[in-house]
Design a protein around this motif. Structure first.
Motif, PDB file in Angstrom:
ATOM      1  N   THR A  92       0.760  -1.497   0.152  1.00  0.00           N
ATOM      2  CA  THR A  92       0.014   0.016   0.034  1.00  0.00           C
ATOM      3  C   THR A  92       0.980   1.186   0.092  1.00  0.00           C
ATOM      4  O   THR A  92       2.047   1.122   0.668  1.00  0.00           O
ATOM      5  CB  THR A  92      -0.870  -0.025   1.297  1.00  0.00           C
ATOM      6  N   VAL A  98      -1.022   4.053   4.703  1.00  0.00           N
ATOM      7  CA  VAL A  98      -1.913   3.624   5.972  1.00  0.00           C
ATOM      8  C   VAL A  98      -2.047   4.406   7.020  1.00  0.00           C
ATOM      9  O   VAL A  98      -0.913   5.142   7.309  1.00  0.00           O
ATOM     10  CB  VAL A  98      -1.566   1.988   6.216  1.00  0.00           C
ATOM     11  N   ASP A 135      -1.518   4.467   9.982  1.00  0.00           N
ATOM     12  CA  ASP A 135      -0.975   3.987  11.272  1.00  0.00           C
ATOM     13  C   ASP A 135      -0.221   4.932  12.061  1.00  0.00           C
ATOM     14  O   ASP A 135       0.048   6.422  11.504  1.00  0.00           O
ATOM     15  CB  ASP A 135       0.028   2.685  11.076  1.00  0.00           C
ATOM     16  N   LEU A 146      -2.926   0.078  15.056  1.00  0.00           N
ATOM     17  CA  LEU A 146      -3.196  -0.063  13.496  1.00  0.00           C
ATOM     18  C   LEU A 146      -4.166  -1.347  13.551  1.00  0.00           C
ATOM     19  O   LEU A 146      -5.201  -1.692  12.666  1.00  0.00           O
ATOM     20  CB  LEU A 146      -2.252  -0.398  12.546  1.00  0.00           C
ATOM     21  N   ARG A 156      -8.625  -4.503  11.305  1.00  0.00           N
ATOM     22  CA  ARG A 156      -7.225  -5.084  11.241  1.00  0.00           C
ATOM     23  C   ARG A 156      -7.008  -5.993  12.217  1.00  0.00           C
ATOM     24  O   ARG A 156      -6.962  -5.905  13.278  1.00  0.00           O
ATOM     25  CB  ARG A 156      -6.320  -4.035  10.535  1.00  0.00           C
ATOM     26  N   GLN A 162      -7.246  -6.411   6.522  1.00  0.00           N
ATOM     27  CA  GLN A 162      -8.286  -5.805   6.946  1.00  0.00           C
ATOM     28  C   GLN A 162      -9.545  -6.517   6.422  1.00  0.00           C
ATOM     29  O   GLN A 162      -9.312  -6.718   5.318  1.00  0.00           O
ATOM     30  CB  GLN A 162      -8.098  -4.340   6.311  1.00  0.00           C
ATOM     31  N   GLU A 166      -7.974  -6.632   2.251  1.00  0.00           N
ATOM     32  CA  GLU A 166      -6.826  -6.047   1.922  1.00  0.00           C
ATOM     33  C   GLU A 166      -5.709  -6.861   2.870  1.00  0.00           C
ATOM     34  O   GLU A 166      -5.969  -7.171   3.930  1.00  0.00           O
ATOM     35  CB  GLU A 166      -6.664  -4.477   2.365  1.00  0.00           C
ATOM     36  N   LEU A 199      -1.640  -6.780   3.827  1.00  0.00           N
ATOM     37  CA  LEU A 199      -0.455  -6.097   3.783  1.00  0.00           C
ATOM     38  C   LEU A 199       0.738  -6.694   4.307  1.00  0.00           C
ATOM     39  O   LEU A 199       0.449  -7.497   5.319  1.00  0.00           O
ATOM     40  CB  LEU A 199      -0.352  -4.557   4.345  1.00  0.00           C
TER      41      LEU A 199
END
Lengths: 248, 162, 62
Positions: free
Chosen positions: A123, A126, A128, B35, B54, B105, B118, B120
């Protein structure tokens, strides 16, 4: 109290102006030398990374730019504190001169981070804690520049801007420790004072580029502060003499 | 001189107060700043029920499989205490690998699987040439073996690198 | 000493060329243009201050 006298002496715009002018070529030269050696090692000599292949080489820009974006903010906050406490003339100008470079460093940190995140994480961006707080840093720089530009009286602008800088300084430790305090997509620090988890040749390249960015920032900020000094002190005799004599 | 000190104290006070406020706010928001949720948190029910969230952890070794439909990929996200099976259709990032960190997510399904929209990859902070990584790995393996021999049947804890 | 076998390998960056050179390119662009902009601003400021100074000295002379 001769020490104190000297400090005030160098903090006076009239003394600092020629000093900065003499120092700029040196800092620029150091920036070029460190940058060339650092990039030579990083881009040509350093081996590939076991996980990220050649993509990891973005680190040689990303980390130096991120460090400088935080460091420049701290230096600006330092000048803001000095300016607010002692009412020195030069401090506000120093903070103003550093702001655009700091903003560019923050932008570069985010830009190179996005280009690095896309292939590795999957990505560009994000929300975060690390990425978000760095974005807030960029907004703080932009907010500071907009604020001081909006206030006509320069000394009042310095004061208002200085307060914003001091309030915003809490964001810097948040950026730095975000990867420890919360779970983030961004990995932890590879380098701190105690240890490094990078191969030595990679680390050297990165530190050299960081040094180069540091010298570059000083050179550009000094050049900018000289213009600010001329503008602000235009009624001083030494500035009039400087302008009348054809030296640029 | 006096007003200078007063000003200094005032500014220091303002920063301290602001810092404390920010600290308190961040602490209150802590769960939202994070996150992702770990499988243990999810197992304890600490996750938003009706919205996307997430999860993060390590991709369990040997758990990546392509499902019968040919497009769905199933893997297990673990924090070594709890596991969550994840279903995902889409492109995986370059660093998505077994034994490495990942963040997904999506929504938790009633059957306990996590349907991801998604995925990551989360990598660690180590940078070294492949030979060095191999040497380190071998040394680690030798060390583990030695330890295992010494402690007879000791089980080595999996390293938490995410 | 040099890690790369060929120039094209260097450009390709193991398939990450777009990302690596996109980072370095924008950085180079910014770090080349910032000093130029600062220098231009300085020239403009000095020219303006000189004009003001001349205008001032004319009014005081007259």
């Amino acid at each position: 109290m001769t020490d104190r006298f000297n400090l005030y002496h160098y903090a006076s715009p009239a003394t600092f102006y020629p000093l900065a002018g003499r120092l700029i070529p040196w800092f620029a030269a150091l920036a070029a030398i460190f940058g060339l050696i650092g990039l030579y090692i990083g881009m040509l000599v350093a081996p590939t990374d076991f996980q990220q292949g050649e993509g990891y080489r973005i680190i040689f820009i990303h980390v130096p730019a991120s460090w400088m974006s935080m460091f420049i903010y701290l230096v600006m906050a330092f000048w803001a504190a000095i300016g607010l406490a002692f009412n020195t003339r030069l401090s506000g100008m120093m903070a103003r001169a550093l702001a655009p470079t700091g903003a560019l460093m923050a932008f570069l940190s985010l830009w190179t981070g996005a280009l690095w995140g896309k292939p590795m994480w999957g990505t560009w961006w994000v929300w975060d804690a690390r990425l978000t707080s760095e974005l807030i840093l960029l907004f703080l720089y932009i907010g500071y520049m907009a604020l001081v530009a909006a206030i006509d009286d320069p000394r009042r602008g310095d004061k208002a801007g200085g307060l914003l800088l001091l309030v915003g300084v809490v964001n810097v430790p948040i950026i730095y420790f975000s990867v420890k305090w919360w779970n983030t997509l961004h990995q932890g620090s590879s380098v701190n004072l105690a240890k490094s988890s990078m191969a030595e040749v990679m680390l050297w390249a990165m530190l050299l580029v960081a040094l180069s960015f540091w010298m570059y920032s000083i050179a550009v900020a000094f050049a900018r502060v000289r213009t600010l000094i001329l503008e602000r002190e235009r009624n001083a005799d030494w500035v009039k003499a400087e302008l009348a004599g054809d030296r640029p | 001189m006096k007003s200078r000190h007063k000003k200094l104290a005032l500014i220091a006070g303002a920063i301290a107060v602001f810092g404390i406020i920010v600290g308190l706010v961040l602490n209150a928001l802590n769960s939202n700043i994070a996150l992702f949720k770990s499988p243990t948190e999810v197992a304890a029910g600490h996750y938003p029920k009706d919205q996307l969230f997430r999860i993060g952890g390590l991709v369990k070794e040997g758990s990546i499989q392509r499902q019968a439909d040919g497009v769905t990929i199933r893997f297990i996200v673990t924090d070594t205490e709890h596991d969550i099976p994840v279903d995902y259709v889409g492109i995986l990032p370059d660093l998505f690998k077994e034994g490495k960190g990942a963040v997904a997510q999506g929504r938790l399904q009633p059957d306990g699987t996590f349907k991801a929209q998604e995925v990551l990859a989360k990598h660690d902070e180590n940078y070294m040439p492949p030979e060095a990584a191999k040497a380190l790995n071998d040394a680690h393996a030798r060390g583990v073996q030695k330890q295992a021999e010494q402690e007879a049947a000791a089980t080595a804890q999996p390293k938490k690198t995410y | 000493m040099i890690y790369w076998n060929s120039f094209s390998d260097f450009l390709a960056m193991g398939g990450y060329g777009l990302y690596v050179w996109g980072s370095f390119g924008v950085t180079a662009l910014i770090m080349a243009s910032e000093p130029l902009l600062v220098a231009r601003r300085r020239k403009a400021t000095i020219a303006r201050l000189k004009r003001q100074l001349r205008a001032e000295s004319r009014t005081t002379d007259a």
